[in-house]
Design a protein around this motif. Structure first.
Motif, mmCIF file in Angstrom:
data_model
loop_
_atom_site.group_PDB
_atom_site.id
_atom_site.type_symbol
_atom_site.label_atom_id
_atom_site.label_comp_id
_atom_site.label_asym_id
_atom_site.label_seq_id
_atom_site.Cartn_x
_atom_site.Cartn_y
_atom_site.Cartn_z
ATOM 1 N N PHE A 92 0.835 -1.216 0.000
ATOM 2 C CA PHE A 92 0.000 0.000 0.000
ATOM 3 C C PHE A 92 0.861 1.253 0.000
ATOM 4 C CE2 PHE A 92 -2.520 -3.383 1.752
ATOM 5 C CZ PHE A 92 -3.766 -3.197 1.177
ATOM 6 N N ALA A 93 1.826 1.322 0.917
ATOM 7 C CA ALA A 93 2.686 2.505 1.021
ATOM 8 C C ALA A 93 3.442 2.735 -0.276
ATOM 9 C CB ALA A 93 3.658 2.339 2.180
ATOM 10 N N SER A 117 -1.190 -1.532 14.079
ATOM 11 C CA SER A 117 -0.175 -1.041 15.014
ATOM 12 C C SER A 117 -0.579 0.359 15.445
ATOM 13 C CB SER A 117 1.201 -1.025 14.343
ATOM 14 O OG SER A 117 1.449 0.201 13.675
ATOM 15 N N PRO A 118 0.196 1.001 16.325
ATOM 16 C CA PRO A 118 -0.154 2.377 16.699
ATOM 17 C C PRO A 118 -0.169 3.347 15.527
ATOM 18 C CG PRO A 118 1.363 1.447 18.312
ATOM 19 C CD PRO A 118 1.295 0.480 17.166
ATOM 20 N N VAL A 119 0.553 3.034 14.432
ATOM 21 C CA VAL A 119 0.698 4.012 13.351
ATOM 22 C C VAL A 119 0.186 3.533 11.997
ATOM 23 C CG1 VAL A 119 2.657 5.163 14.469
ATOM 24 C CG2 VAL A 119 3.068 3.264 12.862
ATOM 25 N N VAL A 120 -0.283 2.309 11.891
ATOM 26 C CA VAL A 120 -0.800 1.851 10.605
ATOM 27 C C VAL A 120 -1.902 0.815 10.814
ATOM 28 C CG1 VAL A 120 0.772 -0.111 10.199
ATOM 29 C CG2 VAL A 120 -0.122 1.197 8.252
ATOM 30 N N HIS A 151 7.041 6.829 5.316
ATOM 31 C CA HIS A 151 5.939 6.103 5.948
ATOM 32 C C HIS A 151 6.416 4.758 6.484
ATOM 33 C CE1 HIS A 151 1.519 4.527 5.503
ATOM 34 N NE2 HIS A 151 1.906 4.660 6.758
ATOM 35 N N LEU A 152 7.158 4.015 5.679
ATOM 36 C CA LEU A 152 7.613 2.691 6.106
ATOM 37 C C LEU A 152 8.598 2.782 7.274
ATOM 38 C CD1 LEU A 152 8.005 0.947 2.637
ATOM 39 C CD2 LEU A 152 6.311 0.435 4.412
ATOM 40 N N ALA A 153 9.388 3.847 7.332
ATOM 41 C CA ALA A 153 10.290 4.027 8.481
ATOM 42 C C ALA A 153 9.490 4.189 9.758
ATOM 43 C CB ALA A 153 11.180 5.248 8.247
ATOM 44 N N GLU A 154 8.376 4.905 9.661
ATOM 45 C CA GLU A 154 7.494 5.086 10.811
ATOM 46 C C GLU A 154 6.870 3.751 11.227
ATOM 47 O OE1 GLU A 154 4.657 8.782 11.597
ATOM 48 O OE2 GLU A 154 3.801 7.419 10.129
#
Length: 426
Positions: A323-324, A366-369, A335-338
């Protein structure tokens, strides 16, 4: 767009306006409220008693507006109705946003005055939240059918500036299949390649927040920009069918997320799989956070990333990357680093089979995705591939979505921080 859909759409926007004003004012700046009040939603008609101020709640992930109270203020996806603080901050990620700013300005300049009025909203507009993946939904903005070839080319250039080659190709394939499937069942009035709508929120800028939305059947892209930061969520990608012969060419779409999901689940040990797989059977509708489910509350379930080995974590990240990777490379990298920072706190839930052709549902959380891939039963386009509507779920009808939990869908957390911290908004 029929009058009934337009009327419903306008009513929904007015109700959202009434419920959202308090939230925006609480951002800590008179400018925020002024900008919202200047939106083209008009004077709110909802009674104050209709405005919900309670805890957020969610609903199933179908495309219709009945899944969640339309009067809820935006809160975002959470595990327990409480947001985790300090996950998202206003800072430079090194993303080059100049091309998308230039392309958006060119697109807007290419519209007529009337089209521009229909298309452009304030950055605070509730129009962000009023998207849907269903074909019959009444949309705002300017549709591809309303545009000249030159204007369409400017819109394509805007998508090209925001998306990777794979992302742009995916949007084009979804539209091509929608057209061909509509022709196959004799209903191009509902299913075609031009029933996709543009809206632009705010004014394209290198310093001030803005964004755009591209919205239609099986395809929704929300793209928020603030300085050198981009939030590309929620994004909905889907198709029915996912493979189709068009003019002698085999067109395949939404394969990356299916392949990445199966690669992950089949990398697990039997013990790990017993935790990840909640059900060996797959229901028709499993998606939890589709359209009109911005405030879904969903506890973590399934297999936690901290028990995975390095190769398995790479495959887990691969689901998100499907997706990213539809964004430009620098946006995708940031985004993927996050996401990678929280990989050990990422949970995976599975339902259905694990064979190459099996229908399944997977949720990565997860908390971010938040990612969902959902193989659906044959729907209204079933006749285009020899199926009967309402049969068993199939990989030939896929719905998938990516979101940013804890309040940053549509870049809303970054927007809130911008208005709290920018001196000219105090």
């Amino acid at each position: 767009m029929g009058e009934q859909h337009a009327g419903r759409r306008n009513f929904m926007r007015k109700v959202f306006f009434a419920s959202g004003a308090t939230a925006v004012a609480a951002m800590g700046g008179a400018g925020a409220f002024t900008a919202l009040a200047a939106d083209e939603t008009g004077t709110p008609t909802a009674e104050p008693s209709a405005v919900s101020s309670g805890a957020p709640s969610g609903g199933p992930g179908g495309g219709g507006p009945g899944n969640q109270s339309l009067t809820e203020e935006f809160f975002g996806l959470t595990t327990d109705g409480k947001r985790i603080d300090d996950l998202f901050t206003v800072h430079s990620t090194g993303v080059d946003t100049a091309p998308v700013i230039a392309a958006a300005n060119a697109f807007l300049a290419g519209l007529t005055d009337a089209q521009r009025t229909e298309t452009q909203f304030t950055v605070h507009s509730t129009e962000w939240r009023l998207w849907s993946n269903i074909d019959s939904y009444g949309r705002q903005g300017v549709s591809l059918a309303d545009l000249t070839d030159a204007q369409k080319a400017l819109g394509t250039a805007l998508l090209r500036s925001a998306l990777s080659a794979d992302g742009l190709e995916t949007t084009e394939k979804i539209r091509r299949i929608n057209q061909a499937a509509g022709e196959a069942i004799g209903n191009t009035g509902s299913f075609n390649e031009d029933a996709y709508y543009w809206t632009v929120m705010g004014t394209p800028s290198a310093t001030e927040p803005w964004g755009f939305q591209f919205d239609g059947h099986h395809l929704v892209v929300n793209y928020f920009v603030l300085g050198k930061q981009v939030v590309m969520s929620p994004c909905f990608w889907g198709s029915e069918p996912t493979v189709m012969e068009i003019d002698g060419e085999t067109v395949t779409v939404c394969h990356e997320e299916v392949a990445a999901s199966l690669a992950f689940i089949n990398s697990l040990t039997d013990a790990q799989r017993s935790v990840a797989v909640a059900s060996a059977t797959k229901s028709n509708e499993s998606m939890k956070a589709g359209a009109f489910s911005d405030n879904t509350v969903q506890a973590y379930t399934g297999l936690r990333g901290n028990v995975l080995n390095a190769a398995q974590k790479t495959k887990l990240l691969g689901i998100v990357e499907a997706f990213a990777g539809r964004a430009k490379a620098d946006v995708s990298k940031a985004h993927l680093a996050e996401v990678r920072k929280h990989l050990s706190d990422t949970y995976v839930t599975w339902a259905g089979g694990t064979g190459d052709a099996d229908a399944f549902y997977v949720r990565v959380h997860s908390p971010v995705v938040w990612v969902e891939v959902d193989c659906q039963s044959p729907g209204p386009l079933a006749g285009a591939y020899g199926a009967s509507q309402g049969g068993t779920p199939t990989q030939k009808h896929v719905h998938s979505i990516i979101r940013t939990p804890n309040g940053n869908d549509y870049g809303k957390e970054l927007l809130r921080q911008h208005y709290l911290t920018s001196p000219h908004h105090r």
